[in-house]
Design a protein around this motif. Structure first.
Motif, mmCIF file in Angstrom:
data_model
loop_
_atom_site.group_PDB
_atom_site.id
_atom_site.type_symbol
_atom_site.label_atom_id
_atom_site.label_comp_id
_atom_site.label_asym_id
_atom_site.label_seq_id
_atom_site.Cartn_x
_atom_site.Cartn_y
_atom_site.Cartn_z
ATOM 1 N N THR A 1 -7.475 0.527 1.103
ATOM 2 C CA THR A 1 -8.039 -0.374 2.111
ATOM 3 C C THR A 1 -8.071 0.280 3.479
ATOM 4 O O THR A 1 -7.134 0.989 3.875
ATOM 5 C CB THR A 1 -7.255 -1.690 2.180
ATOM 6 N N TRP A 2 -9.127 0.001 4.210
ATOM 7 C CA TRP A 2 -9.267 0.529 5.567
ATOM 8 C C TRP A 2 -8.373 -0.217 6.553
ATOM 9 O O TRP A 2 -8.222 0.203 7.698
ATOM 10 C CB TRP A 2 -10.716 0.431 6.023
ATOM 11 N N LEU A 3 -7.782 -1.319 6.117
ATOM 12 C CA LEU A 3 -6.937 -2.094 7.010
ATOM 13 C C LEU A 3 -5.696 -1.316 7.439
ATOM 14 O O LEU A 3 -5.049 -1.671 8.424
ATOM 15 C CB LEU A 3 -6.529 -3.402 6.327
ATOM 16 N N THR A 4 -5.374 -0.241 6.747
ATOM 17 C CA THR A 4 -4.234 0.579 7.158
ATOM 18 C C THR A 4 -4.503 1.298 8.470
ATOM 19 O O THR A 4 -3.561 1.685 9.173
ATOM 20 C CB THR A 4 -3.891 1.613 6.073
ATOM 21 N N PHE A 5 -5.784 1.484 8.830
ATOM 22 C CA PHE A 5 -6.084 2.223 10.059
ATOM 23 C C PHE A 5 -7.041 1.508 11.012
ATOM 24 O O PHE A 5 -7.301 1.998 12.108
ATOM 25 C CB PHE A 5 -6.630 3.621 9.746
ATOM 26 N N THR A 6 -7.565 0.355 10.611
ATOM 27 C CA THR A 6 -8.445 -0.396 11.505
ATOM 28 C C THR A 6 -8.480 -1.850 11.071
ATOM 29 O O THR A 6 -8.397 -2.159 9.874
ATOM 30 C CB THR A 6 -9.884 0.168 11.488
ATOM 31 N N ASP A 7 -8.585 -2.763 12.026
ATOM 32 C CA ASP A 7 -8.894 -4.147 11.684
ATOM 33 C C ASP A 7 -10.347 -4.203 11.206
ATOM 34 O O ASP A 7 -11.169 -3.334 11.565
ATOM 35 C CB ASP A 7 -8.699 -5.061 12.885
ATOM 36 N N LEU A 8 -10.670 -5.218 10.414
ATOM 37 C CA LEU A 8 -11.982 -5.284 9.770
ATOM 38 C C LEU A 8 -12.632 -6.634 10.016
ATOM 39 O O LEU A 8 -11.964 -7.673 9.991
ATOM 40 C CB LEU A 8 -11.841 -5.067 8.264
ATOM 41 N N VAL B 1 0.861 -1.189 0.000
ATOM 42 C CA VAL B 1 0.000 0.000 0.000
ATOM 43 C C VAL B 1 0.890 1.229 0.000
ATOM 44 O O VAL B 1 1.597 1.486 0.991
ATOM 45 C CB VAL B 1 -0.950 0.026 1.215
ATOM 46 N N GLY B 2 0.886 1.947 -1.093
ATOM 47 C CA GLY B 2 1.721 3.136 -1.192
ATOM 48 C C GLY B 2 3.200 2.838 -1.054
ATOM 49 O O GLY B 2 3.951 3.666 -0.535
ATOM 50 N N GLY B 3 3.594 1.648 -1.495
ATOM 51 C CA GLY B 3 4.999 1.271 -1.406
ATOM 52 C C GLY B 3 5.411 0.663 -0.080
ATOM 53 O O GLY B 3 6.572 0.274 0.094
ATOM 54 N N THR B 4 4.475 0.558 0.862
ATOM 55 C CA THR B 4 4.753 -0.025 2.180
ATOM 56 C C THR B 4 4.078 -1.392 2.282
ATOM 57 O O THR B 4 2.914 -1.544 1.906
ATOM 58 C CB THR B 4 4.237 0.890 3.304
ATOM 59 N N ILE B 5 4.806 -2.376 2.784
ATOM 60 C CA ILE B 5 4.247 -3.718 2.934
ATOM 61 C C ILE B 5 3.336 -3.762 4.152
ATOM 62 O O ILE B 5 3.718 -3.336 5.247
ATOM 63 C CB ILE B 5 5.352 -4.763 3.064
ATOM 64 N N LEU B 6 2.142 -4.264 3.953
ATOM 65 C CA LEU B 6 1.167 -4.446 5.032
ATOM 66 C C LEU B 6 0.920 -5.943 5.191
ATOM 67 O O LEU B 6 0.382 -6.601 4.289
ATOM 68 C CB LEU B 6 -0.140 -3.720 4.716
ATOM 69 N N ASP B 7 1.349 -6.502 6.308
ATOM 70 C CA ASP B 7 1.146 -7.921 6.609
ATOM 71 C C ASP B 7 -0.135 -8.070 7.430
ATOM 72 O O ASP B 7 -0.367 -7.326 8.385
ATOM 73 C CB ASP B 7 2.323 -8.476 7.404
ATOM 74 N N TYR B 8 -0.938 -9.069 7.069
ATOM 75 C CA TYR B 8 -2.196 -9.262 7.791
ATOM 76 C C TYR B 8 -2.617 -10.721 7.740
ATOM 77 O O TYR B 8 -2.173 -11.496 6.882
ATOM 78 C CB TYR B 8 -3.301 -8.371 7.215
ATOM 79 N N ASP B 9 -3.476 -11.084 8.680
ATOM 80 C CA ASP B 9 -4.115 -12.397 8.698
ATOM 81 C C ASP B 9 -5.575 -12.234 8.291
ATOM 82 O O ASP B 9 -6.220 -11.227 8.618
ATOM 83 C CB ASP B 9 -4.052 -13.016 10.090
#
Length: 507
Positions: free
Chosen positions: A142-149, A51-59
């Motif tokens: 994605t909203w996952l950058t600022f909140t879990d969903l 996202v915007g060049g930054t890796i976002l790891d999530y489950d």
């Protein structure tokens, strides 16, 4: 004139007093079965996106959770997909947002795959999802950058089902529907140790109606204090909705008045107004809003006592603001139904406007203008669930439930009139002075006109201090405010600001 968006006229489905937009395939009209046995647990997978060049790891956790009554009896199972950011030491420091669409009878796949989730549907050149997607793109908004969903499907939609032997009708009214969501949310928070997280609800269309009811229900019956609500194209007072397919005499005068600003915005988009009116959309809308409530509505209230000269003046002004001839308006007793506006504005081109987005136009005589262009979202979600989430089932994913639509009980509130949840929202904000509320609406929405919601918000009687917790945002789109890239970015930014205001910066 502006070039209309031709050939993508979304299907409009009448659901009692509300309508809902859904891209469907014929299979979703089938009656759905009851739930299988209580599930053992969700399928959990790990993912990474950029996202915007930054890796976002999530489950991602996809599964069915039982909904139980106070005695522990399983009433239903509700399907959900939860996305949680990895690498967070204390999950309570991360906000959590429960997301759902409306209908009633709509699964939450539209918000899920078009707006908030970490992956988005790859669109074709005309913004219609491909029928057989082979790839998913990283959602830069994605909203996952600022909140879990936690994306949840209402009972009777998606993979959510009533339990065997349980009457489904108890879930198919405003109170029963909200109660099932409240039970699910409370149980999820407890099971996943998220009681101390900042908690938000995000609902679209009838989902916004549901969120308002939940904002009052959750703290009172389940001890769950919310930090904020994100209401996207919500219906708060069904008395502001017009009788699209019914007898216009059954529509309240107020509904005709609050429709006019959306007509004006749409007519300006299609270059059907005077150049000076089209030149500045915000100025036009403020002018039309003022006229529709201060002059037009009182004229409708006067009815047959309104003089011929006054009727002529109203018809001329309404014509100037809508692009519909004053003769047509006079012939319809100064009242302009959404159906008539959509058919008349571009009627000389044999085009009809979309109810969900007045910028969209199609030839109503062409099946390709309606059914053939519909995105098969049920099949698309099934593909996503299998490929990305490793969730496999033989069950039918019900994108739009005809069963829920037909069986929905609009009279269950006992109020004897149109459903109105402004009292629920007002009480929730009064009893929780920290509750933040964002209301997002599209100017070109001819289904739930933005000014009808504006009217309902103006009746909350909150006072200056609590009114400061209410944020009103507007989008140059239709019912689904996120259908263009700039507006998708704007919705994400607006939601992020609401979450930050309600809980502090996301971590």
């Amino acid at each position: 004139m502006a070039e209309p968006i031709v050939g993508k006229l979304w299907r409009r489905v009448l659901c009692g007093a509300i309508v809902c937009l859904l891209a469907v395939v014929p299979a979703v009209a089938q009656e759905h079965p009851v739930a299988a046995a209580v599930p053992a647990g969700p399928v959990v997978t790990d993912h990474s996106i950029s996202v915007g060049g930054t890796i976002l790891d999530y489950d991602a956790a996809a599964g069915l959770d039982p909904v139980t009554d106070d005695a522990g009896k399983v009433l239903a199972t509700m399907f959900y997909v939860a996305y949680t950011k990895r690498g967070v030491q204390d999950a309570s420091t991360r906000p959590i947002t429960f997301v759902f669409n409306g209908g009633p009878g709509a699964a939450s796949v539209i918000l899920h795959l078009d707006a908030v989730g970490p992956k988005r549907v790859q669109l074709a050149a005309d913004d219609v999802p491909a029928a057989s997607p082979t790839a998913w793109i990283d959602n830069q908004s994605t909203w996952l950058t600022f909140t879990d969903l936690v994306v949840v499907d209402a009972i009777g939609t998606g993979y959510s089902r009533p339990a065997p032997g349980v009457a489904a009708a108890q879930f198919y009214d405003a109170d029963g529907d909200a109660l099932s969501f409240a039970r699910f949310i409370h149980a999820y928070l407890v099971a996943n140790h998220r009681e101390r997280s900042s908690k938000f609800l995000a609902g679209e269309s009838y989902g916004g109606t549901r969120a308002a009811v939940l904002a009052h229900l959750l703290p009172h019956q389940f001890g769950v204090t919310l930090n904020g609500l994100i209401l996207i194209s919500p219906v708060l007072d069904f008395g502001t909705l017009n009788s699209e397919y019914g007898n216009p005499d059954r529509s309240p005068d107020l509904a005709f008045a609050v429709d006019v600003p959306s007509y004006a915005a749409t007519a300006a988009y299609h270059r059907k107004l005077r150049p000076d009116l089209e030149a500045d959309l915000p100025r036009l809308l403020r002018e039309v809003e003022q006229w529709s409530t201060s002059e037009y509505l009182p004229a409708l209230v006067r009815g047959d006592t309104l003089s011929e000269d006054a009727q002529a003046r109203v018809a001329v002004t309404l014509s100037e603001y809508t692009g519909i001839s004053d003769a047509f308006i006079r012939a319809h007793h100064l009242r302009l139904l959404p159906r008539d506006f959509r058919r008349e504005l571009l009627g000389d081109q044999h085009l009809e406007l979309g109810i969900m987005d007045g910028r969209i136009a199609a030839d109503p005589r062409s099946a390709a203008g309606t059914d053939a262009a519909l995105a098969p979202l049920g099949l698309i979600f099934r593909d996503y669930a299998q490929r990305e989430l490793a969730y496999r089932t033989d069950e039918l994913y019900v994108t739009l439930s005809g069963t829920v639509e037909r069986q929905w009980n609009w009279q269950s509130s006992g109020l004897g009139g149109a459903l109105n949840v402004t009292d629920d929202l007002r009480q929730a904000m009064q009893q929780n002075p920290a509750l933040k509320v964002l209301v997002a609406r599209g100017y070109y929405d001819l289904d739930v006109p933005y000014y009808g919601t504006e009217y309902a918000l103006n009746q909350l009687r909150l006072g200056p201090a609590l009114s400061a917790n209410l944020t009103r945002t507007y989008y140059e789109t239709g019912h689904m405010v996120y259908t263009s890239e700039p507006m998708l970015v704007k919705l994400s930014a607006d939601a992020a600001a609401l979450v930050a205001a309600g809980s502090g910066p996301a971590r």
